[in-house]
Design a protein around this motif. Sequence first.
Motif, PDB file in Angstrom:
ATOM      1  N   UNK A  51       0.827  -1.217   0.000  1.00 28.94           N
ATOM      2  CA  UNK A  51       0.000   0.000   0.000  1.00 28.94           C
ATOM      3  C   UNK A  51       0.853   1.257   0.000  1.00 28.94           C
ATOM      4  N   UNK A  52       0.259   2.375  -0.397  1.00 30.71           N
ATOM      5  CA  UNK A  52       0.992   3.639  -0.423  1.00 30.71           C
ATOM      6  C   UNK A  52       1.361   4.046   1.004  1.00 30.71           C
ATOM      7  N   UNK A  87      -7.943  -2.436  -0.559  1.00 27.03           N
ATOM      8  CA  UNK A  87      -6.752  -3.188  -0.935  1.00 27.03           C
ATOM      9  C   UNK A  87      -6.454  -4.313   0.053  1.00 27.03           C
ATOM     10  N   UNK A  88      -6.612  -4.022   1.343  1.00 29.44           N
ATOM     11  CA  UNK A  88      -6.302  -5.031   2.362  1.00 29.44           C
ATOM     12  C   UNK A  88      -7.396  -6.090   2.474  1.00 29.44           C
ATOM     13  N   UNK A  89      -8.625  -5.701   2.187  1.00 30.54           N
ATOM     14  CA  UNK A  89      -9.706  -6.667   2.203  1.00 30.54           C
ATOM     15  C   UNK A  89     -10.329  -6.914   3.556  1.00 30.54           C
ATOM     16  N   UNK A  90     -10.136  -5.995   4.504  1.00 29.73           N
ATOM     17  CA  UNK A  90     -10.817  -6.132   5.794  1.00 29.73           C
ATOM     18  C   UNK A  90     -11.125  -4.735   6.339  1.00 29.73           C
ATOM     19  N   UNK A  91     -12.177  -4.619   7.180  1.00 29.65           N
ATOM     20  CA  UNK A  91     -12.560  -3.311   7.725  1.00 29.65           C
ATOM     21  C   UNK A  91     -11.464  -2.739   8.618  1.00 29.65           C
ATOM     22  N   UNK A  92     -11.277  -1.429   8.541  1.00 35.75           N
ATOM     23  CA  UNK A  92     -10.241  -0.778   9.334  1.00 35.75           C
ATOM     24  C   UNK A  92     -10.794  -0.091  10.578  1.00 35.75           C
ATOM     25  N   UNK A  93     -12.045   0.362  10.532  1.00 32.06           N
ATOM     26  CA  UNK A  93     -12.553   1.147  11.656  1.00 32.06           C
ATOM     27  C   UNK A  93     -14.060   1.013  11.774  1.00 32.06           C
ATOM     28  N   UNK A  94     -14.560   1.432  12.921  1.00 33.96           N
ATOM     29  CA  UNK A  94     -16.001   1.516  13.132  1.00 33.96           C
ATOM     30  C   UNK A  94     -16.287   2.788  13.927  1.00 33.96           C
ATOM     31  N   UNK A  95     -17.458   3.349  13.680  1.00 29.41           N
ATOM     32  CA  UNK A  95     -17.858   4.584  14.358  1.00 29.41           C
ATOM     33  C   UNK A  95     -18.059   4.326  15.846  1.00 29.41           C
ATOM     34  N   UNK A 119     -10.629   9.204   1.702  1.00 27.93           N
ATOM     35  CA  UNK A 119     -10.364   8.527   0.429  1.00 27.93           C
ATOM     36  C   UNK A 119      -9.201   7.545   0.573  1.00 27.93           C
ATOM     37  N   UNK A 120      -8.133   7.969   1.248  1.00 25.49           N
ATOM     38  CA  UNK A 120      -6.966   7.097   1.420  1.00 25.49           C
ATOM     39  C   UNK A 120      -7.327   5.855   2.238  1.00 25.49           C
ATOM     40  N   UNK A 121      -8.095   6.052   3.305  1.00 21.94           N
ATOM     41  CA  UNK A 121      -8.457   4.926   4.158  1.00 21.94           C
ATOM     42  C   UNK A 121      -9.397   3.957   3.450  1.00 21.94           C
ATOM     43  N   UNK A 122     -10.318   4.489   2.660  1.00 29.86           N
ATOM     44  CA  UNK A 122     -11.224   3.615   1.911  1.00 29.86           C
ATOM     45  C   UNK A 122     -10.444   2.790   0.892  1.00 29.86           C
TER      46      UNK A 122
END
Length: 289
Positions: A9-10, A50-58, A42-45
Amino acid sequence: MRFFHMPIPSTSALQALVMLSRTGSITGTAEALAVTQSAISHKLKALEDQLGFPLMRREGRGVRLTERARHYVAEISPALDVLTRASQTLALSGSLTLNVASGFAASWLAPRIGGFLAKHPGVALRINTPRGYGDLGGRRNDLYVSFLLPEEVPAGSTKLMDVGFFPVAAPSMIGGQMLADGNAVARLPLLHLDNRQDWQRWVSAVGGEQDPNPGVVFQDLQIMEMAAKAGQGVSLGDHLTSKAAMERGELMQAHPFELPSPRAYWLVHGNAPPSESAQAFEAWMLAEL
């Protein structure tokens, strides 16, 4: 054993994720990295896809990393620290003088310039503005962002964006509704920039029979916009210079027709060979656009 190869990833996306783990909010992450909130989102989405799994939740007014994302951050943080230290040892220095069209400088560059300086704190940056459209001043500065006609563009320049003009006004001036009649727009007090040609072209293009109101001619885009926001008349805006005022509700589009400008924003090199600082700024800006 076969391994699945995933592109790395970038680094900017990884830095955004690490900073998010520390700040707990998109707003705090954007402020820490000197970029916009939309850029962080945009970067996180893109990283999540790319990673294929959720990164965060509200979580309330902030966000919380998922357990898998926290493990991922723990793995990548040491590597990012190594990259940061290595980059700092090769930090750029010296002066860099830009000559940037005032509309582009105020609307696009000024809110983002901290992002470049955060990456290259050793660069002594100076930003000049030209006296008028197409003024490259002998190309004595390092880089130019100029609003040029096709015949004014030097060889080797890079087009940054096209521009289309449409009428903008304070909502109170037009009753909070877009006008459908071009003649009705032309009868309002009109605000002009440098000359009256753009309004004449706009009225002619919509088939208007009304001569454009003489109105006031301004030499400075920001002063003209202030007059429009104060309800002093209708000006011709665009999606770059009018975006912030429209998002805040200070201005609104007064008619649906958008007139393509014969000019466009171009990145132009100075006469001297580009320095490392100039090359770094060019790469940063093209990546941000």
